[in-house]
Design a protein around this motif. Structure first.
Motif, short mmCIF file in Angstrom:
data_model
loop_
_atom_site.label_atom_id
_atom_site.label_comp_id
_atom_site.label_asym_id
_atom_site.label_seq_id
_atom_site.Cartn_x
_atom_site.Cartn_y
_atom_site.Cartn_z
N ASP A 190 -29.17 -0.56 40.88
CA ASP A 190 -28.42 0.70 40.84
C ASP A 190 -27.11 0.46 40.07
O ASP A 190 -26.41 -0.53 40.30
N LEU A 191 -26.79 1.38 39.16
CA LEU A 191 -25.59 1.16 38.33
C LEU A 191 -24.29 1.31 39.13
O LEU A 191 -23.26 0.77 38.75
N GLN A 192 -24.36 2.04 40.23
CA GLN A 192 -23.15 2.22 41.04
C GLN A 192 -23.06 1.22 42.19
O GLN A 192 -21.97 0.91 42.64
N ALA A 208 -28.67 5.95 38.97
CA ALA A 208 -30.00 5.78 38.38
C ALA A 208 -30.04 6.37 36.98
O ALA A 208 -29.46 7.43 36.73
N VAL A 209 -30.76 5.71 36.09
CA VAL A 209 -31.05 6.31 34.79
C VAL A 209 -32.46 6.88 34.90
O VAL A 209 -33.41 6.14 35.16
N PHE A 210 -32.55 8.20 34.76
CA PHE A 210 -33.86 8.84 34.83
C PHE A 210 -34.45 8.91 33.43
O PHE A 210 -33.70 9.06 32.45
N LYS A 221 -23.52 7.18 32.09
CA LYS A 221 -23.86 6.38 33.27
C LYS A 221 -23.54 4.90 33.03
O LYS A 221 -23.03 4.23 33.93
N PHE A 222 -23.83 4.40 31.84
CA PHE A 222 -23.54 2.98 31.58
C PHE A 222 -22.04 2.73 31.47
O PHE A 222 -21.55 1.71 31.93
N THR A 276 -25.55 -1.89 26.01
CA THR A 276 -26.70 -1.70 26.91
C THR A 276 -27.15 -0.24 26.87
O THR A 276 -28.35 0.06 26.81
N ALA A 277 -26.17 0.66 26.86
CA ALA A 277 -26.51 2.08 26.76
C ALA A 277 -27.30 2.34 25.49
O ALA A 277 -28.36 2.98 25.52
#
Ligand code: AQP
Length: 334
Positions: A190-192, A208-210, A221-222, A276-277
């Motif tokens: 999880d990114l958070q 989450a990256v959907f 998000k990244f 990464t993004a």
């Protein structure tokens, strides 16, 4: 000498749009392995209703999952894809397996303990018996191998125990499956909260990256991904946020963590996040475009799924009939 391929079975729950974790941890491996095995890949909608689902969303997420399988490169010459609820043998065999599984065994399942603690006071019985439905998914197809994440290994061990128990009573009704934890494919966190896995239904929207996210959303998000307060980019368990970003790049590029780390000497966390993004956006773009192509022709997708369910049902019925005969159910006469 028999040239028959071994059978591999796997599925994803359509509880939401699939995540980057499902893609890098499961789907990408399925595509790599599909030529070696006779594969059955499905969207496990019966499992999904162990938590409350919006009916319209559930159907949409089911189609989304299966269109993504095809978009990722699942080839119908090697794999049968279908919707779990279209093959009625799954819940039928699950009922039988429930009658050969002990309360104590199901109570010990870590996933049940985790998920029931989140469910509050009203814990659905389906959450408790989830592993016997999963056992049915596997045993119906006489699977040799089941690619599972480490968190599903306990369910697979239970599946083996149930299969052995029933085989001991009635003869060899089931192939006893082997767990298969592919060494390729990462566990995406999880990114958070990078100590937890990225999850469709548990992660927050920022965690989450959907696979349906736009490039802008992915970038955001990244950029906001939780790291630590240090500055040095290194690959270690005590830097779970940074490790996760490196793992994501590795899973996409095929590089080793140390190669990635070496390329960031003297650079900052911000660089790693942006790269990464971009890496994820680049990987997902063709997948997203192809998914839309499959979703735009619903009739064709439904045709593929009906054919898949028909083919799966033939195999599943052969096992179910053997089980019904062995336990003494009177044969049908029609
Ligand atoms: N974060 C992840 N990293 C690597 N692999 C993952 N998988 C799921 N999340 C990650 C793999 O995807 C397959 C299907 O999983 P699932 O959707 O049936 O259930 P899950 O593992 O419980 O994943 P979720 O997203 O947390 O499900 P929900 O939210 O629906 O309960 C499995 O092979 C799994 O290893």
């Amino acid at each position: 000498m028999s040239t028959q391929k071994k059978i591999m079975v796997s599925g994803i729950q359509p509880t939401n749009k699939l995540t980057l974790g499902n893609y890098l941890g499961a789907l990408k491996n399925w595509v790599k392995l599909q030529t070696e095995y006779e594969c059955y890949f499905f969207a496990v909608d019966l499992h999904a209703i162990t938590s409350r689902q919006d009916p319209k969303e559930l159907a949409a997420n089911t189609y989304f999952a299966l269109a993504t399988y095809l978009a990722a490169g699942i080839d119908l010459n090697h794999a049968t894809i279908f919707v779990q609820s279209h093959v009625r043998q799954h819940p039928e065999l699950a009922w039988v397996l429930n009658c050969f599984t002990y309360m104590g065994e199901l109570s010990r399942m870590t996933q049940f303990k985790d998920k029931s603690s989140r469910a509050g006071e009203t814990i659905p019985v389906g959450l408790f018996t989830y592993p016997t439905l999963m056992a049915s998914d596997i045993l119906l197809y006489q699977a040799d191998l089941v690619p599972v994440g480490a968190d599903q290994k306990q369910h697979l061990e239970l599946t083996r125990d149930i299969a052995i128990r029933i085989n001991n009573l009635y003869g060899d009704l089931f192939k006893v499956p082997e767990p298969f934890i592919p060494n390729i494919g990462a566990r995406i966190m999880d990114l958070q909260s990078p100590e937890n896995k990225m999850s469709k239904s548990v992660s927050t929207d920022m965690g989450a990256v959907f696979l349906s996210d736009s490039a802008k959303e992915i970038e955001k998000k990244f950029k906001r991904a939780v790291t630590d307060s240090g500055t040095e980019i290194s690959y270690s368990q005590d830097k779970p946020g940074i490790k996760n970003l490196i793992d994501i790049q590795c899973a996409i590029s095929g590089k080793k963590p140390q190669e990635i780390v070496a390329s960031y000497q003297g650079k900052l966390y911000g660089h790693l996040k942006v790269d990464t993004a971009n890496c994820v956006i680049g990987e997902l773009k063709p997948l997203q475009e192809q998914t839309q192509v499959f979703l735009s022709d619903k009739a064709e997708l439904q045709r593929i799924l009906s054919k898949g369910a028909e083919k799966a049902a033939v195999k599943a019925e052969a096992t179910l009939r053997k089980v019904y005969d062995a336990i003494g159910f009177a044969p049908t006469h029609s």
